[in-house]
Every structure is written in structure tokens, then in C-alpha cells.
Design a protein around this motif. Structure first.
Motif, PDB file in Angstrom:
ATOM      1  N   PHE A 371       0.718  -0.754  -0.049  1.00  0.00           N
ATOM      2  CA  PHE A 371       0.027  -0.034  -0.436  1.00  0.00           C
ATOM      3  C   PHE A 371       1.019   1.062   0.305  1.00  0.00           C
ATOM      4  N   MET A 372       2.112   1.024   0.990  1.00  0.00           N
ATOM      5  CA  MET A 372       3.263   2.417   0.278  1.00  0.00           C
ATOM      6  C   MET A 372       3.920   2.797  -1.110  1.00  0.00           C
ATOM      7  N   LEU A 373       3.273   1.870  -1.716  1.00  0.00           N
ATOM      8  CA  LEU A 373       3.567   1.964  -2.701  1.00  0.00           C
ATOM      9  C   LEU A 373       2.686   2.031  -3.780  1.00  0.00           C
ATOM     10  N   LEU A 374       1.421   1.933  -3.802  1.00  0.00           N
ATOM     11  CA  LEU A 374       0.131   2.507  -4.469  1.00  0.00           C
ATOM     12  C   LEU A 374       0.085   3.827  -4.026  1.00  0.00           C
ATOM     13  N   TYR A 375      -0.232   4.094  -3.255  1.00  0.00           N
ATOM     14  CA  TYR A 375      -0.074   5.146  -2.219  1.00  0.00           C
ATOM     15  C   TYR A 375       1.216   6.710  -2.674  1.00  0.00           C
ATOM     16  N   GLY A 376       2.441   6.570  -3.019  1.00  0.00           N
ATOM     17  CA  GLY A 376       3.578   6.991  -3.412  1.00  0.00           C
ATOM     18  C   GLY A 376       3.082   7.197  -4.981  1.00  0.00           C
ATOM     19  N   ALA A 377       2.395   5.833  -5.868  1.00  0.00           N
ATOM     20  CA  ALA A 377       1.886   6.287  -7.382  1.00  0.00           C
ATOM     21  C   ALA A 377       0.539   6.903  -7.730  1.00  0.00           C
ATOM     22  N   THR A 378       0.158   6.633  -6.418  1.00  0.00           N
ATOM     23  CA  THR A 378      -1.115   8.132  -5.894  1.00  0.00           C
ATOM     24  C   THR A 378      -0.985   9.152  -6.504  1.00  0.00           C
ATOM     25  N   SER A 379      -0.193   9.828  -5.752  1.00  0.00           N
ATOM     26  CA  SER A 379       0.304  11.129  -4.747  1.00  0.00           C
ATOM     27  C   SER A 379       1.077  11.566  -6.456  1.00  0.00           C
ATOM     28  N   VAL A 380       2.396  10.933  -7.362  1.00  0.00           N
ATOM     29  CA  VAL A 380       2.516  10.993  -8.041  1.00  0.00           C
ATOM     30  C   VAL A 380       2.167  10.982  -9.091  1.00  0.00           C
ATOM     31  N   SER A 381       0.468  10.756  -9.288  1.00  0.00           N
ATOM     32  CA  SER A 381      -0.360  10.837  -9.997  1.00  0.00           C
ATOM     33  C   SER A 381      -1.686  12.182 -10.224  1.00  0.00           C
ATOM     34  N   LEU A 382      -1.506  12.172  -8.753  1.00  0.00           N
ATOM     35  CA  LEU A 382      -2.052  13.645  -8.179  1.00  0.00           C
ATOM     36  C   LEU A 382      -1.929  15.023  -8.940  1.00  0.00           C
ATOM     37  N   ILE A 383      -0.122  14.245  -8.445  1.00  0.00           N
ATOM     38  CA  ILE A 383      -0.020  15.974  -9.166  1.00  0.00           C
ATOM     39  C   ILE A 383       0.700  16.212 -10.598  1.00  0.00           C
ATOM     40  N   LEU A 384       0.827  14.800 -11.526  1.00  0.00           N
ATOM     41  CA  LEU A 384       0.509  15.244 -12.402  1.00  0.00           C
ATOM     42  C   LEU A 384      -0.706  15.214 -13.016  1.00  0.00           C
ATOM     43  N   VAL A 385      -1.220  14.753 -12.544  1.00  0.00           N
ATOM     44  CA  VAL A 385      -2.631  15.481 -13.713  1.00  0.00           C
ATOM     45  C   VAL A 385      -2.953  17.026 -12.783  1.00  0.00           C
ATOM     46  N   TYR A 386      -2.938  16.894 -11.899  1.00  0.00           N
ATOM     47  CA  TYR A 386      -2.929  18.726 -11.409  1.00  0.00           C
ATOM     48  C   TYR A 386      -2.160  19.691 -12.443  1.00  0.00           C
ATOM     49  N   PHE A 387      -1.115  19.147 -12.664  1.00  0.00           N
ATOM     50  CA  PHE A 387      -0.141  20.377 -13.656  1.00  0.00           C
ATOM     51  C   PHE A 387      -0.693  20.243 -14.918  1.00  0.00           C
ATOM     52  N   THR A 388      -1.086  18.922 -15.606  1.00  0.00           N
ATOM     53  CA  THR A 388      -1.046  18.953 -16.928  1.00  0.00           C
ATOM     54  C   THR A 388      -2.474  18.978 -17.227  1.00  0.00           C
ATOM     55  N   PHE A 389      -3.756  18.437 -16.221  1.00  0.00           N
ATOM     56  CA  PHE A 389      -4.789  18.711 -17.051  1.00  0.00           C
ATOM     57  C   PHE A 389      -5.371  18.782 -15.650  1.00  0.00           C
ATOM     58  N   GLY A 390      -5.342  19.890 -14.629  1.00  0.00           N
ATOM     59  CA  GLY A 390      -6.202  19.861 -13.464  1.00  0.00           C
ATOM     60  C   GLY A 390      -5.862  22.236 -14.071  1.00  0.00           C
ATOM     61  N   LYS A 391      -4.572  22.218 -14.444  1.00  0.00           N
ATOM     62  CA  LYS A 391      -4.439  23.405 -15.002  1.00  0.00           C
ATOM     63  C   LYS A 391      -5.249  23.937 -15.788  1.00  0.00           C
ATOM     64  N   GLU A 392      -4.995  22.930 -16.873  1.00  0.00           N
ATOM     65  CA  GLU A 392      -5.665  23.338 -18.392  1.00  0.00           C
ATOM     66  C   GLU A 392      -7.527  23.268 -17.939  1.00  0.00           C
ATOM     67  N   HIS A 393      -8.371  22.645 -17.382  1.00  0.00           N
ATOM     68  CA  HIS A 393      -9.086  22.664 -16.474  1.00  0.00           C
ATOM     69  C   HIS A 393      -9.711  24.262 -16.003  1.00  0.00           C
ATOM     70  N   GLN A 394      -8.691  24.200 -14.950  1.00  0.00           N
ATOM     71  CA  GLN A 394      -8.932  25.437 -14.298  1.00  0.00           C
ATOM     72  C   GLN A 394      -8.058  26.956 -16.001  1.00  0.00           C
ATOM     73  N   THR A 395      -8.266  26.863 -16.617  1.00  0.00           N
ATOM     74  CA  THR A 395      -7.480  27.544 -17.279  1.00  0.00           C
ATOM     75  C   THR A 395      -9.271  27.995 -18.260  1.00  0.00           C
ATOM     76  N   GLU A 396      -9.678  26.316 -18.405  1.00  0.00           N
ATOM     77  CA  GLU A 396     -11.109  26.551 -19.132  1.00  0.00           C
ATOM     78  C   GLU A 396     -11.843  27.545 -18.740  1.00  0.00           C
ATOM     79  N   ALA A 397     -11.920  26.996 -17.603  1.00  0.00           N
ATOM     80  CA  ALA A 397     -12.893  27.654 -16.658  1.00  0.00           C
ATOM     81  C   ALA A 397     -13.229  28.703 -16.497  1.00  0.00           C
ATOM     82  N   ILE A 398     -12.327  29.943 -16.363  1.00  0.00           N
ATOM     83  CA  ILE A 398     -11.557  30.887 -16.385  1.00  0.00           C
ATOM     84  C   ILE A 398     -11.708  31.924 -17.658  1.00  0.00           C
TER      85      ILE A 398
END
Length: 723
Positions: A371-398
């Protein structure tokens, strides 16, 4: 039938999660070797998803699914006779073909449903993931009764039955096939689309994590909580079964709220659950000043652990559906290929994780390190998703908010709205067609290569109805390519005199036509044309795309009409005989106080947001918040019966209403006054919309007025009837 077949395939795909435990003891395998054993079928299933998805697009899901089921029967049966580690690995690769069934079924299922229902349909199909739970229930029972060798043999017989039932009760629509001359290399152009990789990223966690943990969790219960195999498998199903079943719910939520929002929420729930699951069983010793030290056992008991696992399974089940809902929306014409690519990413994750689990435990000797491995993978994914798609989503909304503000400030008329829409879609179309023209230029003289290249470029276009190529004289030199297939009837057609070709022969590179009604289909249409130029910028042809206006997305503001006062003159012949007419007392007039009271109650407490009272014809028409597209006709008998309130659910006053509650009665009282003040010029019908504040009035002189409620209440007797 597709869900049944997929459930059976998934049960086979994870069979080593149960029989692998006695095999590990029999062969004295390490945890790493055990991880490789249970992961081997996942590898072949993942790698085959891409080619199987392409085959499904070409030959249809029914045939491919049936052949796939037949191909796993023999190797599955032989697993029960294997004795060496390498034999299990080789047979596991062949058994793993069952894992590629997802790429077949999701394409076969999705093409039977429209986009608005596709998420739910694929979610129901994807609930076949619950086949892993079937293995958790059935395999331990078979193992205890006849030994582990009997389990794969019984499963092989079940697959024989499944393939027969599937073939007898399923159908094929030839229109769902994608008849293509495009090479495998050309189809893989989709891999250059950056959008596909975000879905790979999502799916490698929600599906790869689900598969990897499904394979490992039974062993985890045995080692961590010292349970017997049957009990461990039963508790493991609490994670596996709901995760498969709620996939249908995930599809519905994605249809309703959007795939991105559901997936983003899934990531956060996963992160929280894995944070707690990753904490190892710990003995804490606290030194004190005097007396005995304080000792604490810190860790999750079996019930808390199982509850968190249950939530995690549901979360991943929703995520698996939301990912493929988004994929189906973005790649409706290449869904088999796209699902194969994304499924491959998820399957590779499911293959690697058990091996990594085993290696981690061999190194750390800590069970919760998985579960430590999965937690680390999820943390990395959240960061990557935020900077690659979350920002894009926010920019589109703005940007959307800015556009809306600008639109509301500038756009007032229907012409303004139409012009704004054209500019918004024109830029997008020009960009897409420019790419197509550049790609088509080298193959304009090769008919076969031209057709193949044209088809490979369809993924760059959205919402198109047909795409075709013309030579420099405006003669069509390709077939019409549509989302449904090819139309050869247009080959050789002279389009040079069509209105959208005007000015295209004099140096103009791009043109978006005026709106028109198509001759054959009689649909509102637009055509976009882009010049195709050679190496020295000479004109070698044109690429054209037809669009159906009804399917184009709206950008910017919608037309909302004017809220300013308007007076519309009626029929002059009625006005000429005005003084000869006189109001007749209607049944509604006799009960007007009761009628107006009930109308007020319906608006205040029962969700009616728009109502029109037809005084002369003894009826009213009303619109309810839950059915804004439908109106209900109420007779005078309905309008004087208080039981009418039972027909509409009680609910708070509409929060979007701009008419204050106390003003509704004042408006209706004014309706009554205008109805009875004069017998020649009188109110025939009055309406009120509490959401936009508009009051509508129809008078006996055939004059109609529209104005805001507050302006209406300011008018006195002289305004309406004169001195």
C-alpha cells in the motif's frame, strides 16, 4: 451477454490469485516468484488489448469475442496438469488472452448506444470486473473439494458453455465495423495524440491498481491476519465485488457530471484510503519518568482494514468507468484502438504491481509496503494530473467565465450571437484543416495512399459529418468519409460551382461557408474548405469537411432574448371591431380569487416557475422546474381544487427566482384588476415567469405586452386604459 462473457473472462484472468497460493507452497516460491506467477496472465492480456481492439474495429465484436473465448479453453484446462514453474508461466501467458476481452467488449457495447447513454452502458459492461469476485467465491470451494488441479479444468468447461450462449444470443451490426485500408502504422498515429496519454495515466492507477491488488489481497489476508484461504478469499471479495458492480454507477455519474470531475474525485478518495492502509502494524514504546513504560500497538484491525479496502474498491470502480466514458466521448470513431491503448497501460500496471509487491516484501519484510507503493503512485499521479490537466481545466473555466462576461456585456441580438459562434468554431476548424492539408499534400496523386491518409486523419476532426478531397479544379477525387463509413457516390463530383468554393481558386487558403440546408439530408449545414498546396506553394487541391449545425458545440453566450418592455400590435381587423365586443363572464372569472391563490401557492411552494392564466378560455398552462421542456394544462376545475398541490412535490421557493415572494400576489391582483376594470378593453391572458421576471399580457384589442414585473406593477390605470 457481453457482460456475462467479460465476467467469465475476468474470472479466468485472475485464477492464479487463488490457485497460486497452493502452487507457491508446492514449488517453494519466493514472494517475488509468486508475484511473477500471478502477474503473467496480466501481461499477455494487457499486450493483446491493442491489436484485439483494432481487430474489433475491423471485423466486429461478436466474432472476435467468440474466437477469443475459444482460444483460452485448452491452455486453461492444461494448467491443472502442469508441474513445473516454467510450465505455469507459459500456460499463464495463453490463459491471459482472456484479459484482452475488455478491448473487444467495450467497443462492441459502446457502438450500440448514443453518447448520452454510452457511459452507463459501458459501466454495466465493465461491471464484469466482478468476475474476480466470482473466482474468490468459487475457486476456494473447488480447491477444498477436489484440489487446486480441478479449478482450471472446471473453469475451462464453464468457458465452453459461455461461448455457446454468447454466440446464440448476440448480434452483429455491419455498420459498426470500421472498414479500413489504413495500415497498422497509420492507425498508431493516435499514439502521437497527447490526449490519449492522460487516459493511460488515469487507467494505470484505477485499473492497474485494482488488478494488482485483486491478485495479491487474498495472500495479504493470509499473511497479515493469519486467515485460512477460504476466509481470506471471502474478505477479498469485499474489495473486488463492489468495485466491479459500481462501475455502472460510475458510468451514470460520468454521463451526468462529466468524466473529468468523477475521475478527479476518485483520485482524492484513493489517496486518503491508501494513506491509512499503508501504515504498518507498529509497536510503540513511550519512555516515562517513573514506573513502567507505555506500550501501544498501532495498526489497523481486520475490520477497519476491510472497510477502507471496500471504499477504495468502490472508488476505483467509479474511476474505471469515468476514464472510458471520457475516452468514448473523445474517440468515438477509433474507440477500439483507443481502448486498446489505454487498456494496455492499465494491464501493464496490473502486471508490474504484483511483481513489485513481492520484491518489496522480500526486501522490507513489511506486508503493508504494497500500500505504500500504491500511495506513492497515487500521490505522483495527483500531482501530474493537477499540473497537466487540472491547470488546463481551471484555465478553460476562467476563460469561459471571461468569455461569458464579455458576451453578456457585448452581445444583445441574435445576429451578434451567430457571428460570435461562427468566429469561435472558425478558428478551431481552420487549425484542424490546416493540419489535414499539410498531411495530404504528398499523397494527392496516389488514390490508395490518399484514401488511407484521409482516414488516418479523422481523429483530428470533431463533430464532422463527412470529409473529402478535391483536385485543383474542384473535382472530388476521394470518397466521402463519414463516421459511419465510406460513401463512394460522391467520387468524381464537380464541386467547383458550389457557393463555398467561391474565392478558393484565387489564393484564399481557408473558407467557412454560410449556413445552408443540405440538398439530400435537408439538414442545417456548414462546409469548411482548406487549400492543399505543394512544395512550391502551388495549388494542388482542396480538403473539405461538412458539418451538421445541430451537432456543433456551442461556444460563448446563448441567445436569451430581451428583457426590455415590448408591445406587439395585433390583428387590425380585430381592433376595427373593438367597440362592438364585450367581455363575457367565464367560469374562471367566477372563481378568480381561488384560482389566483392556488397559482400563487404553486409558484411559492411547488416548483412552478412559469404560469399563464387564460381567463377567457378557463385554463392555465404551467411549467415545472423538473420538466422545464414540458407544459401542463390545468382546467378551471383543477385550478379551484386545493388537491392540485398534491400533484406537484413540495419544495422551497426557486433560488434562481428574481421575483420576490411577496410580489407574486401583487402581480396576480393586478391581473384581476385588468380583467374586470373595463368590459371592452380587458385582459384575456396574463403570464408570470419568476426566474426571468417577465410578465406577459394579452388584451382584448389583440395587443400584447412584455415587461419586467416591477415595471408592470408601477403602471397605473391610465397607462392601460387611458383617461
Amino acid at each position: 451477454m457481453s457482460t456475462m462473457a467479460f465476467s467469465a473472462c475476468f474470472a479466468v484472468w485472475v485464477i492464479f490469485s487463488i490457485i497460486g497460493i497452493p502452487i507457491k507452497a508446492l514449488l517453494d516460491l519466493s514472494d517475488t516468484q509468486f508475484g511473477l506467477l500471478i502477474a503473467t496472465p496480466i501481461l499477455s492480456g494487457a499486450l493483446l488489448r491493442l491489436p484485439v481492439g483494432i481487430l474489433t474495429d475491423r471485423y466486429g465484436g461478436r466474432k472476435v469475442f467468440a474466437i477469443l473465448l475459444l482460444s483460452i479453453i485448452v491452455p486453461l484446462y492444461l494448467v491443472g496438469s502442469a508441474t513445473q514453474y516454467w510450465q505455469f508461466l507459459v500456460l499463464g501467458l495463453f490463459v491471459g488472452v482472456s484479459g484482452s476481452s475488455f478491448a473487444v467488449g467495450v467497443t462492441y457495447t459502446a457502438k450500440w448506444f448514443p453518447p448520452a447513454r454510452r457511459g452507463l452502458a459501458m459501466g454495466i459492461f465493465g461491471a464484469g470486473n466482478a468476475g474476480a469476485a466470482l473466482t474468490n467465491f468459487a475457486a476456494p470451494a473447488l480447491l477444498l473439494a477436489w484440489g487446486w488441479q480441478a479449478v482450471p479444468k472446471v473453469y475451462a468447461l464453464v468457458i465452453v458453455v459461455v461461448v455457446i450462449v454468447f454466440w446464440l444470443f448476440t448480434y452483429e451490426d455491419p455498420n459498426h465495423r470500421r472498414v479500413s485500408k489504413v495500415s497498422f502504422k497509420d492507425q498508431l498515429v493516435l499514439l502521437r495524440d497527447p490526449r490519449i496519454w492522460k487516459y493511460c495515466q488515469y487507467y494505470s492507477l484505477v485499473f492497474g491498481g485494482f488488478v494488482g491488488l485483486s491478485l495479491w489481497i487474498t495472500k495479504y489476508y493470509v499473511n497479515e491476519y493469519q486467515l485460512d484461504l477460504t476466509t481470506a478469499a471471502l474478505l477479498a471479495s469485499i474489495f473486488v465485488l463492489p468495485s466491479g458492480i459500481v462501475r455502472a454507477l460510475g458510468g451514470w455519474l460520468s454521463d451526468r457530471y462529466g468524466a473529468y470531475i468523477v475521475t478527479w474525485g476518485v483520485m482524492w478518495v484513493s489517496w486518503v484510503c491508501l494513506f491509512m492502509l499503508a501504515y504498518p502494524q507498529t509497536v510503540m514504546n513511550i519512555k516515562v519518568i517513573s514506573g513502567e513504560d507505555w506500550n501501544f500497538d498501532v495498526g489497523l484491525n481486520i475490520w477497519v482494514f476491510t472497510a477502507l479496502l471496500f471504499v477504495l474498491g468502490i472508488s476505483w470502480g467509479l474511476g474505471k468507468a469515468s476514464v472510458f466514458k471520457g475516452l468514448a466521448d473523445e474517440y468515438p470513431n477509433d474507440l477500439g484502438l483507443a481502448s486498446g491503448i489505454v487498456g494496455l497501460a492499465g494491464g501493464v500496471g496490473g502486471f508490474l504491481l504484483p511483481i513489485m509487491f513481492g520484491a518489496l516484501i522480500d526486501i522490507t519484510r513489511v506486508n503493508s509496503s504494497v500500500f505504500m507503493l500504491l500511495y506513492g503512485a497515487t500521490s505522483v499521479s495527483l500531482i501530474l494530473v493537477y499540473f497537466t490537466f487540472g491547470k488546463e481545466h481551471q484555465t478553460e473555466a476562467i476563460q469561459h467565465a471571461k468569455d461569458k462576461i464579455e458576451d453578456e456585456a457585448v452581445l444583445h441580438s441574435m445576429d451578434d450571437i451567430v457571428a460570435d459562434q461562427r468566429e469561435a468554431i472558425k478558428e478551431s476548424m481552420a487549425r484542424s484543416l490546416r493540419t489535414c492539408a499539410q498531411q495530404l499534400s504528398p499523397v494527392m496523386k496516389d488514390q490508395v495512399a490518399l484514401e488511407a491518409k484521409l482516414e488516418s486523419l479523422t481523429w483530428t476532426l470533431e463533430h464532422y459529418k463527412s470529409i473529402y478531397v478535391m483536385n485543383a479544379k474542384g473535382i472530388q477525387i476521394s470518397t466521402n468519409l463519414t463516421p459511419e463509413g465510406r460513401d463512394d457516390d460522391q467520387l468524381g463530383r464537380n464541386r467547383s460551382q458550389r457557393p463555398y468554393m467561391k474565392n478558393m481558386f484565387t489564393g484564399q487558403d481557408f473558407k467557412l461557408s454560410d449556413s445552408y440546408i443540405s440538398k439530400n439530408k435537408r439538414r442545417p449545414s456548414l462546409t469548411a474548405i482548406h487549400a492543399v498546396r505543394g512544395n512550391v506553394d502551388e495549388l494542388v487541391g482542396f480538403v473539405g469537411v461538412d458539418y451538421d449545425l445541430r451537432s456543433l458545440p456551442r461556444k460563448g453566450a446563448s441567445f436569451s432574448g430581451s428583457d426590455e418592455k415590448q408591445q406587439l400590435e395585433g390583428d387590425l381587423s380585430i381592433r376595427a371591431g373593438l367597440l362592438l365586443q364585450q367581455r363575457s363572464q367565464s367560469r374562471l372569472d367566477d372563481k378568480i380569487d381561488d384560482v389566483l391563490t392556488l397559482m400563487e401557492v404553486l409558484m411559492l411552494e411547488h416548483g412552478i416557475f412559469h404560469g399563464k392564466i387564460h381567463f377567457s378560455s378557463n385554463r392555465a398552462t404551467v411549467w415545472h422546474l423538473e420538466e422545464p421542456c414540458n407544459y401542463h394544462i390545468l382546467t378551471v376545475d383543477d385550478l379551484v381544487n386545493p388537491a392540485i398541490c398534491l400533484a406537484y412535490p413540495s419544495q422551497p421557493y426557486n433560488r434562481r427566482a428574481i421575483v420576490p415572494k411577496q410580489e407574486i400576489k401583487k402581480v396576480f391582483d393586478e391581473f384581476k384588476r385588468l380583467r374586470f376594470t373595463d368590459d371592452t378593453i380587458y385582459l384575456r391572458a396574463g403570464s408570470l415567469n419568476i426566474c426571468n421576471g417577465m410578465v406577459g399580457l394579452n388584451f382584448s384589442c389583440d395587443s400584447t405586452h412584455y415587461m419586467q414585473y416591477d415595471e408592470f406593477l408601477e403602471k397605473d390605470h391610465k397607462f392601460w386604459l387611458g383617461d
